[in-house]
Structure formats: C-alpha cells, structure tokens
Design an enzyme around this catalytic site. Structure first.
Site, PDB file in Angstrom:
ATOM      1  N   LYS A  15      -6.454  -9.524   1.041  1.00  0.00           N
ATOM      2  CA  LYS A  15      -5.339  -9.379   1.292  1.00  0.00           C
ATOM      3  C   LYS A  15      -4.985 -10.271   2.356  1.00  0.00           C
ATOM      4  O   LYS A  15      -3.267 -10.857   2.660  1.00  0.00           O
ATOM      5  CB  LYS A  15      -4.472  -7.247   1.659  1.00  0.00           C
ATOM      6  CG  LYS A  15      -5.308  -6.697   2.521  1.00  0.00           C
ATOM      7  CD  LYS A  15      -4.739  -5.526   2.032  1.00  0.00           C
ATOM      8  CE  LYS A  15      -5.223  -5.348   3.721  1.00  0.00           C
ATOM      9  NZ  LYS A  15      -7.137  -4.974   3.269  1.00  0.00           N
ATOM     10  N   LYS A  32       1.188  -7.057  11.505  1.00  0.00           N
ATOM     11  CA  LYS A  32       0.108  -6.250  11.113  1.00  0.00           C
ATOM     12  C   LYS A  32       0.324  -4.618  12.221  1.00  0.00           C
ATOM     13  O   LYS A  32      -0.518  -4.930  13.074  1.00  0.00           O
ATOM     14  CB  LYS A  32      -1.591  -6.742  11.485  1.00  0.00           C
ATOM     15  CG  LYS A  32      -2.430  -5.694  11.614  1.00  0.00           C
ATOM     16  CD  LYS A  32      -2.552  -5.577   9.878  1.00  0.00           C
ATOM     17  CE  LYS A  32      -4.425  -5.200   9.943  1.00  0.00           C
ATOM     18  NZ  LYS A  32      -4.851  -5.046   8.097  1.00  0.00           N
ATOM     19  N   GLY A 100      -0.728  -3.800   5.505  1.00  0.00           N
ATOM     20  CA  GLY A 100      -0.754  -3.127   5.396  1.00  0.00           C
ATOM     21  C   GLY A 100      -2.453  -2.364   5.700  1.00  0.00           C
ATOM     22  O   GLY A 100      -3.687  -3.906   6.174  1.00  0.00           O
ATOM     23  N   ALA A 101      -3.534  -1.820   6.563  1.00  0.00           N
ATOM     24  CA  ALA A 101      -5.309  -1.374   6.610  1.00  0.00           C
ATOM     25  C   ALA A 101      -5.199  -0.812   5.911  1.00  0.00           C
ATOM     26  O   ALA A 101      -5.049   0.218   5.204  1.00  0.00           O
ATOM     27  CB  ALA A 101      -5.075  -0.595   7.929  1.00  0.00           C
TER      28      ALA A 101
END
Length: 204
Positions: A15, A32, A100-101
């Site tokens: 991603k 991020k 996202g993480a």
C-alpha cells in the site's frame, strides 16, 4: 479538493508503493499520520523516493514511533500516548493522500482502531488488496468493517500477480469499483512505478 485515504487488507501488501504512485499521479501532498518503525526508512521517505514527490509535499507524521509493531504497541514501548486531537487532517493547498498503518482494524491506541480514524476523517478510502489466496476473505471483511462505520469507499486496488477470479468476484460481492491491479515491479523505482500506475490503475 481531491483527497484519498489509502489502507490495506493486511500489512506489507504494497500500500505504501500504491500511495506513492497515487500521490505522484495526483501531484498530491502525502501524510502518514502514525509511523511505526523507521529502519531503514519510514513510509514518507519511501513515498518521496518512489513517487517523485517534492519534500515540500511530504508532511511530517503526527507520531513517528521507532518500534516496528502495531501502533498501539509501538506507542507503549516508546512511551508515547496517541491522542485523537493530534490526528486532525492537515489543511493543504492541493490534493492529499493519507496512508493508514497496517490493516483496517489495527489498533492505533488502547481504545482507537484505524477504521475509527477513517470514520472520523470521512475521506474516501482506497483499499489495497493482495491478489493471492486468502484475499477474498480479507477484502470482504475489511470492506464490511469500513461500511459498518460509515466510511466512504472509493474502490479496491489489487496488488500482485494477476488472478482473474479474485479480481472479478471481490468487487462484485462487495459492490465496490475495481481500480485495477498494480503488478509487482522489478526494478521498483520512480520511473517504473509511474509507468505501471498510469498503465494499470484507473483513478476514481
């Protein structure tokens, strides 16, 4: 203003590479919000290198955690408390790509999941999914988790080798548009990513 949130069905599915290609294609700012693990580099450095993004368009993380782990655990190990009021979307003069993480239900803190953040931000989400075995279950569960929170879905982007059936059935069952498939690239660099993204990905 064009703004997208990039997430995945799992960690290490590509991603960040997709986010780099998307930010490069849009000429976007990249953010991020929570980075967990910075060795040998964090995701913003990867995106800058692969997306050809100018440094002025790479925004600093709200939390830059040293430990490569789930954000809630990395924050605990680093002695940091993750607070929602520090995770407000940045205001920028142009398109924005937020990454996202980990996956959709990764915990950001002891009480907050990544999907809860997505619901708070209300940006259209692009879900990155593997093409390989297991992706139907992971993809549909991720989409259900997002929809149950009222998160808007821009589409699903597949990453990896071609798998015609998985790429057909997931968008059909989930009733989300497929944005195409980004192949694994060797070599992976700014030139190859730009060309592959333009050839294979349909922007929503």
């Amino acid at each position: 203003m064009t703004r997208f949130l990039v997430t995945g069905t799992d960690t290490d599915i590509g991603k960040t590479v997709f986010a780099a290609g998307l930010a490069g294609a849009l000429g976007a700012y990249y953010w991020k919000p929570v980075q967990a693990g910075v060795d040998p580099e964090g995701d913003k450095e990867t995106v800058a290198r692969l997306g050809g993004i100018p440094k002025t368009h790479i925004l600093p993380e709200a939390y830059r955690l040293r430990t490569p782990a789930s954000p809630h655990l990395a924050a605990r190990i680093d002695g940091v408390e993750v607070c929602l009021d520090k995770l407000t979307l940045p205001q920028v003069d142009g398109p924005l790509v937020v990454e996202g993480a980990g996956g959709v239900l990764v915990p950001v803190s002891e009480t907050l999941l990544m999907a809860d953040l997505f619901a708070y931000w209300q940006l259209p989400v692009i879900l990155c999914a593997r093409t390989a075995l297991g992706t139907i279950n992971h993809s549909l569960l991720s989409i259900e988790a997002l929809r149950s929170r009222g998160v808007p879905l821009a589409g699903i982007a597949f990453i990896g080798d071609p798998h015609e059936e998985n790429e057909r059935i997931i968008p059909q069952l989930a009733k989300v548009p497929s944005l195409g498939r980004l192949p694994r690239l060797d070599p992976l660099d700014a030139i190859s990513l730009k060309a592959a993204f333009a050839e294979n990905i349909r922007l929503p």
